[in-house]
Design an enzyme around this catalytic site. Sequence first.
Site, PDB file in Angstrom:
ATOM      1  N   GLU A  49     -19.848  -6.057   9.015  1.00 22.60           N
ATOM      2  CA  GLU A  49     -20.891  -5.270   9.692  1.00 22.60           C
ATOM      3  C   GLU A  49     -21.950  -6.172  10.316  1.00 22.60           C
ATOM      4  O   GLU A  49     -22.422  -5.929  11.430  1.00 22.60           O
ATOM      5  CB  GLU A  49     -21.544  -4.298   8.708  1.00 22.60           C
ATOM      6  CG  GLU A  49     -20.669  -3.107   8.330  1.00 22.60           C
ATOM      7  CD  GLU A  49     -19.611  -3.412   7.280  1.00 22.60           C
ATOM      8  OE1 GLU A  49     -19.630  -4.536   6.707  1.00 22.60           O
ATOM      9  OE2 GLU A  49     -18.754  -2.543   7.028  1.00 22.60           O
ATOM     10  N   LYS A  62       0.854  -1.177   0.000  1.00 23.13           N
ATOM     11  CA  LYS A  62       0.000   0.000   0.000  1.00 23.13           C
ATOM     12  C   LYS A  62       0.899   1.239   0.000  1.00 23.13           C
ATOM     13  O   LYS A  62       1.822   1.337   0.803  1.00 23.13           O
ATOM     14  CB  LYS A  62      -0.909  -0.036   1.247  1.00 23.13           C
ATOM     15  CG  LYS A  62      -2.284   0.544   1.014  1.00 23.13           C
ATOM     16  CD  LYS A  62      -3.290   0.211   2.078  1.00 23.13           C
ATOM     17  CE  LYS A  62      -4.463   1.192   1.963  1.00 23.13           C
ATOM     18  NZ  LYS A  62      -5.619   0.840   2.761  1.00 23.13           N
ATOM     19  N   ARG A  70     -25.820  -2.882   5.766  1.00 23.01           N
ATOM     20  CA  ARG A  70     -25.407  -4.276   5.594  1.00 23.01           C
ATOM     21  C   ARG A  70     -25.964  -5.192   6.686  1.00 23.01           C
ATOM     22  O   ARG A  70     -26.047  -6.394   6.512  1.00 23.01           O
ATOM     23  CB  ARG A  70     -23.874  -4.372   5.692  1.00 23.01           C
ATOM     24  CG  ARG A  70     -23.120  -4.124   4.442  1.00 23.01           C
ATOM     25  CD  ARG A  70     -22.924  -5.421   3.685  1.00 23.01           C
ATOM     26  NE  ARG A  70     -22.548  -5.160   2.302  1.00 23.01           N
ATOM     27  CZ  ARG A  70     -21.330  -5.324   1.815  1.00 23.01           C
ATOM     28  NH1 ARG A  70     -20.367  -5.750   2.585  1.00 23.01           N
ATOM     29  NH2 ARG A  70     -21.088  -5.087   0.556  1.00 23.01           N
TER      30      ARG A  70
HETATM   31  C1  LIG Z   1     -19.016  -2.811   3.570  1.00 24.05           C
HETATM   32  C2  LIG Z   1     -17.888  -1.826   3.764  1.00 24.05           C
HETATM   33  N1  LIG Z   1     -17.368  -1.649   4.987  1.00 24.05           N
HETATM   34  C3  LIG Z   1     -16.359  -0.781   5.167  1.00 24.05           C
HETATM   35  C4  LIG Z   1     -15.865  -0.075   4.124  1.00 24.05           C
HETATM   36  C5  LIG Z   1     -14.787   0.960   4.352  1.00 24.05           C
HETATM   37  N2  LIG Z   1     -13.538   0.553   3.696  1.00 24.05           N
HETATM   38  C6  LIG Z   1     -13.192   1.009   2.496  1.00 24.05           C
HETATM   39  S1  LIG Z   1     -11.727   0.442   1.962  1.00 24.05           S
HETATM   40  C7  LIG Z   1     -11.541  -0.457   3.367  1.00 24.05           C
HETATM   41  C8  LIG Z   1     -10.313  -1.300   3.535  1.00 24.05           C
HETATM   42  C9  LIG Z   1     -10.275  -2.319   2.472  1.00 24.05           C
HETATM   43  O1  LIG Z   1      -9.110  -3.055   2.599  1.00 24.05           O
HETATM   44  P1  LIG Z   1      -8.591  -3.845   1.350  1.00 24.05           P
HETATM   45  O2  LIG Z   1      -9.708  -4.496   0.649  1.00 24.05           O
HETATM   46  O3  LIG Z   1      -7.500  -4.712   1.807  1.00 24.05           O
HETATM   47  O4  LIG Z   1      -8.066  -2.714   0.365  1.00 24.05           O
HETATM   48  P2  LIG Z   1      -6.810  -1.726   0.584  1.00 24.05           P
HETATM   49  O5  LIG Z   1      -7.375  -0.509   1.214  1.00 24.05           O
HETATM   50  O6  LIG Z   1      -5.824  -2.429   1.408  1.00 24.05           O
HETATM   51  O7  LIG Z   1      -6.325  -1.436  -0.782  1.00 24.05           O
HETATM   52  C10 LIG Z   1     -12.606  -0.278   4.237  1.00 24.05           C
HETATM   53  C11 LIG Z   1     -12.730  -0.876   5.562  1.00 24.05           C
HETATM   54  C12 LIG Z   1     -16.456  -0.276   2.868  1.00 24.05           C
HETATM   55  N3  LIG Z   1     -16.083   0.413   1.790  1.00 24.05           N
HETATM   56  N4  LIG Z   1     -17.436  -1.170   2.711  1.00 24.05           N
END
Ligand SMILES: Cc1ncc(C[n+]2csc(CCOP(=O)(O)OP(=O)(O)O)c2C)c(N)n1
Length: 629
Positions: A361, A276, A389
């Site tokens: 969630e 990242k 959700r």
């Molecule tokens: C249902 C839901 N819960 C929480 C989020 C908030 N959220 C957006 S990106 C993220 C982290 C995602 O991690 P990852 O899939 O590993 O992607 P990275 O950010 O590491 O590229 C979160 C918790 C979301 N978009 N959707």
Amino acid sequence: MTLLNSINSPADLRDLSKAQLKPLADELRAFVLDSVSKTGGHLSSNLGTVELTIALHYVFNTPEDRIVWDVGHQTYPHKILTGRRDQMHSLRQLNGISGFPKRDESEFDTFGTAHSSTSISAALGMAVGAKLKGESRHSVAVIGDGSMTAGMAFEALNNAGVMEDVNLLVILNDNDMSISPPVGALNRYLARLMSGKFYAAARNVGKSVLPPPMLEIAKKLEEHAKGMIMPATMFEEFGFNYIGPIDGHDLDALIPTLQNLKALKGPQFLHVVTKKGQGYKLAEADPVLYHGPGKFNPAEGIKPATATKLTYTKVFGDWLCDMAAHDAQLVGITPAMREGSGMVEFHQNYPDRYFDVGIAEQHSVTFAAGLACEGLKPVVAIYSTFLQRAYDQLIHDVALQNLDVTFALDRAGLVGADGATHAGNYDLAYLRCIPNMVIMAASDENECRQMLSTGYYYKGPAAIRYPRGAGIGATVQKELSTIPLGKGEIKRQGQQVAILAFGSMVAPALQAGEKLNATVANMRFVKPLDIDLLKQLAQTHDYLVSVEEGAKMGGAGSAIAEALAELNITKPLLILGLPDEFIDHGDATQLLALVGLDGAGISKSIEQHFSLAQASIAEPRLVASLGKI
Ligand SMILES: Cc1ncc(C[n+]2csc(CCOP(=O)(O)OP(=O)(O)O)c2C)c(N)n1
Ligand SMILES: CC(=O)[C@@H](O)[C@H](O)COP(=O)(O)O
Ligand SMILES: [Mg+2]
């Protein structure tokens, strides 16, 4: 920027030689950094997907082949390579391009995303659709390690793993990060897979050089060998052909591996490892800070904020720590939004009472229900949009059993740059119909704190909603005081028109009230509604107006209309709120003005609706015949 400027669609990219891809990646990464630093947006994840994006569009015949990006916050390189380079300056702004994939923005955006963990289901649907239509195209889901933790991703794996002849490729983009450091057993498992890297890498080398028929034989031999020397990966047990982990920044590894996978039938799983923030040292060092920054100078990096305004998120975070100090039964739960929900300090101070359950969630709500069964006092901090959700869990597991769970609903109403996917517009409507729920909307920072205490002490499910960002600047008192349940207050006494305002709409309603000399009530509770106050206002005014920052349909205004009907009160009522349409990204203040929910918009709607402009407000009798109790 010579190479990047020549790419107006992936077809142009596919005309490049492999040797040109690395310099292209360097240009693309520099462009992403420069562009995001000027607009704000999701940075770290996009820096991490530069090579993967190039490789996918190089190997697959997009848009005929479908790529579904999970969450979609990592799709800026994809947007840039698919004809939107010149629109990146408008990212997440009013009338500009979205920060997420959108089907109506580009044919390359095969599926709208922003809430996580939907990509495997959607790509599987597309793969099965292709099969049923007799088409041979490929469907690819790209999902991060954080998003992989959600139940929905596993529901899709479970379904896909038994479909032997679909052209589905799932790519796990493992950067060992969610927004904050990842949590849970899956993360631990992925780390274990990484530690078996040598074996995996050795397998991949073999696979990447063999032609497809030989690959099948190699796979069989490998399965046989694996049976003897090491267990299959979890993904293989689910029915996928697992390849990896491979370096997601190495185009020389990515491209042949994807080419080989493209030749294989059935559900394929590729595990790529990325960093990242890759390529920008500051983001690599602090991917949390650079997950979704505002504008900044890339040469200097993000500067520590000087005297920023107090946000509602901070009001919640402070309250949580104070209440935790006061009550040892308090436990705090977040579904993967520690920073966004203001829980960093609580995590530091109360590590044993802090639970980041991952992007889960549904689980977060039922987990809270279980804790409440044991007499603990769970506080679920969750964005309004993400609670959607967990709707069944809220009804079936919490409210039906009248369990004592407090929901701190951040990002209520319009959120601005993230747009329609993240707007918290529906909570009032979807919560209001649930028996046992108490629902409050905070009109200022101090009231938010009081409401949190009120909800906390209420013995049953209670939700406190508050908007993204700063409030009106009210002084927050230190004590953990409460407000009387189901009681609103009159903020301004006027005549003829009574505005019944909820939460963030109290401030603009007061502006409108000044202009129209209207009475303004801060209703505070959407449920239980203050019936006495409603009756009193109806008796003493000719017109009633409700105003809320939420969907008009089924929301607080509807609650007032229902109550008036039950009370047999006939009184002209104007319901102001968000219209029955999805509202795209843009500056939140600008958007509120556009939908008429600023002070000027509210007074204008009232004047127009009740024809008050013609009839002098100072002479209320002229228009009073419109309605009576
Ligand atoms: C249902 C839901 N819960 C929480 C989020 C908030 N959220 C957006 S990106 C993220 C982290 C995602 O991690 P990852 O899939 O590993 O992607 P990275 O950010 O590491 O590229 C979160 C918790 C979301 N978009 N959707
Ligand atoms: C992609 C995603 O879901 C989050 O990164 C979200 O954009 C955060 O929003 P806030 O900036 O309101 O915390
Ligand atoms: Mg990740």
